[in-house]
Design a protein around this motif. Structure first.
Motif, mmCIF file in Angstrom:
data_model
loop_
_atom_site.group_PDB
_atom_site.id
_atom_site.type_symbol
_atom_site.label_atom_id
_atom_site.label_comp_id
_atom_site.label_asym_id
_atom_site.label_seq_id
_atom_site.Cartn_x
_atom_site.Cartn_y
_atom_site.Cartn_z
ATOM 1 N N ILE A 96 -10.690 -4.386 -5.483
ATOM 2 C CA ILE A 96 -9.239 -4.247 -5.600
ATOM 3 C C ILE A 96 -8.867 -3.760 -7.001
ATOM 4 C CG2 ILE A 96 -7.065 -5.537 -5.619
ATOM 5 C CD1 ILE A 96 -8.296 -7.223 -3.282
ATOM 6 N N MET A 110 4.766 -10.982 0.427
ATOM 7 C CA MET A 110 3.600 -10.157 0.750
ATOM 8 C C MET A 110 3.920 -9.263 1.945
ATOM 9 S SD MET A 110 0.447 -9.304 0.060
ATOM 10 C CE MET A 110 0.163 -10.490 -1.217
ATOM 11 N N ARG A 119 -4.186 -12.438 -1.176
ATOM 12 C CA ARG A 119 -3.079 -12.395 -2.135
ATOM 13 C C ARG A 119 -3.577 -12.740 -3.538
ATOM 14 N NH1 ARG A 119 0.539 -17.381 -1.867
ATOM 15 N NH2 ARG A 119 -1.417 -18.133 -2.730
ATOM 16 N N GLY A 134 -5.297 -10.071 -5.385
ATOM 17 C CA GLY A 134 -4.459 -8.975 -5.851
ATOM 18 C C GLY A 134 -4.162 -7.899 -4.834
ATOM 19 N N THR A 135 -4.429 -8.164 -3.556
ATOM 20 C CA THR A 135 -4.138 -7.148 -2.547
ATOM 21 C C THR A 135 -2.648 -6.810 -2.537
ATOM 22 O OG1 THR A 135 -4.670 -6.486 -0.280
ATOM 23 C CG2 THR A 135 -3.669 -8.642 -0.545
ATOM 24 N N ASP A 136 -2.330 -5.607 -2.108
ATOM 25 C CA ASP A 136 -0.941 -5.147 -2.084
ATOM 26 C C ASP A 136 -0.228 -5.478 -0.779
ATOM 27 O OD1 ASP A 136 -0.829 -3.664 -4.691
ATOM 28 O OD2 ASP A 136 -2.530 -2.652 -3.743
ATOM 29 N N ALA A 137 -0.984 -5.603 0.307
ATOM 30 C CA ALA A 137 -0.396 -5.886 1.618
ATOM 31 C C ALA A 137 -1.467 -6.501 2.506
ATOM 32 C CB ALA A 137 0.152 -4.610 2.260
ATOM 33 N N VAL A 196 -4.873 4.767 -0.372
ATOM 34 C CA VAL A 196 -4.769 3.448 0.265
ATOM 35 C C VAL A 196 -6.109 3.117 0.915
ATOM 36 C CG1 VAL A 196 -3.585 2.047 2.004
ATOM 37 C CG2 VAL A 196 -2.316 3.821 0.763
ATOM 38 N N ILE A 242 -4.848 -2.714 1.191
ATOM 39 C CA ILE A 242 -4.444 -3.546 2.315
ATOM 40 C C ILE A 242 -5.686 -4.349 2.700
ATOM 41 C CG2 ILE A 242 -3.643 -3.588 4.706
ATOM 42 C CD1 ILE A 242 -2.473 -0.739 4.154
ATOM 43 N N LYS A 264 -3.591 1.680 -3.682
ATOM 44 C CA LYS A 264 -3.085 0.457 -3.055
ATOM 45 C C LYS A 264 -4.142 -0.085 -2.099
ATOM 46 C CE LYS A 264 1.027 0.733 -4.871
ATOM 47 N NZ LYS A 264 1.435 -0.177 -5.912
ATOM 48 N N HIS A 301 -6.859 -0.348 -7.965
ATOM 49 C CA HIS A 301 -5.630 -0.416 -8.767
ATOM 50 C C HIS A 301 -5.760 0.372 -10.070
ATOM 51 C CE1 HIS A 301 -4.115 -4.348 -6.703
ATOM 52 N NE2 HIS A 301 -3.873 -3.269 -5.981
#
Length: 176
Positions: A64, A125, A88, A91-94, A49, A75, A73, A68
């Motif tokens: 990102i 999200m 978003r 392509g961010t995960d959080a 992460v 953030i 992941k 991936h």
């Protein structure tokens, strides 16, 4: 990775892997000196992460994607709706939603206003609140406001494991 050199970051990641086989993460504030080198180390070492802050669209999409590509992941730290939607779209995960209370480096809006606003506008999200939460009551409030979790920097800064000077830790505790 804050003040660490690339070599120190590499050694720190290796040390974490000696201590646990569980997932872990590192933070890379991309406008700080040495941060791009630390981000490169984190990507090369396939850290599970990575939290990128102060990320631009130009560099963000590539970073990102690279994370991936190995199953990591991402953030992304954000301080407003524009940043959140950009993260978003990259392509961010959080999202690490950083309110004004976050060690005085958040945005212009408090976490208790920003989190519910972003949770409503970006319902799919995951949101981690940073700023203004220092105990279980604050955690419960943030969960009720739409956050999926919280980051508590000041709370953890006073632990015995923290490298902060004792006088700084004492001042944080005294102000709590």
């Amino acid at each position: 990775t804050g003040p660490l050199s690339a070599d120190e970051t590499k050694k720190s990641i290796a040390r974490i892997r000696e201590l646990t086989d569980k997932p872990f993460g590192v933070g890379c504030t991309l406008l700080m000196p040495g941060a791009k080198e630390n981000a490169e180390v984190a990507l090369q070492m396939e850290v599970p992460v990575i939290n990128f802050s102060l990320i631009t669209k130009k560099e963000g999409e590539s970073l990102i994607k690279r994370c991936h590509d190995y199953g990591g992941k991402v953030i992304t730290t954000v301080v407003n709706e524009k940043h959140a939607k950009s993260a978003r779209d990259m392509g961010t995960d959080a999202l690490m939603v950083t309110g004004h209370e976050a060690a005085a480096h958040g945005g212009d809006v408090t976490s208790f206003v920003l989190v519910p606003s972003l949770a409503s506008k970006l319902p799919d999200m995951p949101i981690i609140c940073a700023g203004g939460v220092g105990d279980g009551r604050g955690l419960a409030a943030m969960l009720a406001l739409g956050a999926d979790g919280v980051a508590m920097g000041s709370r953890l800064a006073v632990t015995k494991e923290s490298p902060l000077a004792g006088a700084v830790k004492d001042q944080i505790v005294e102000l709590d």
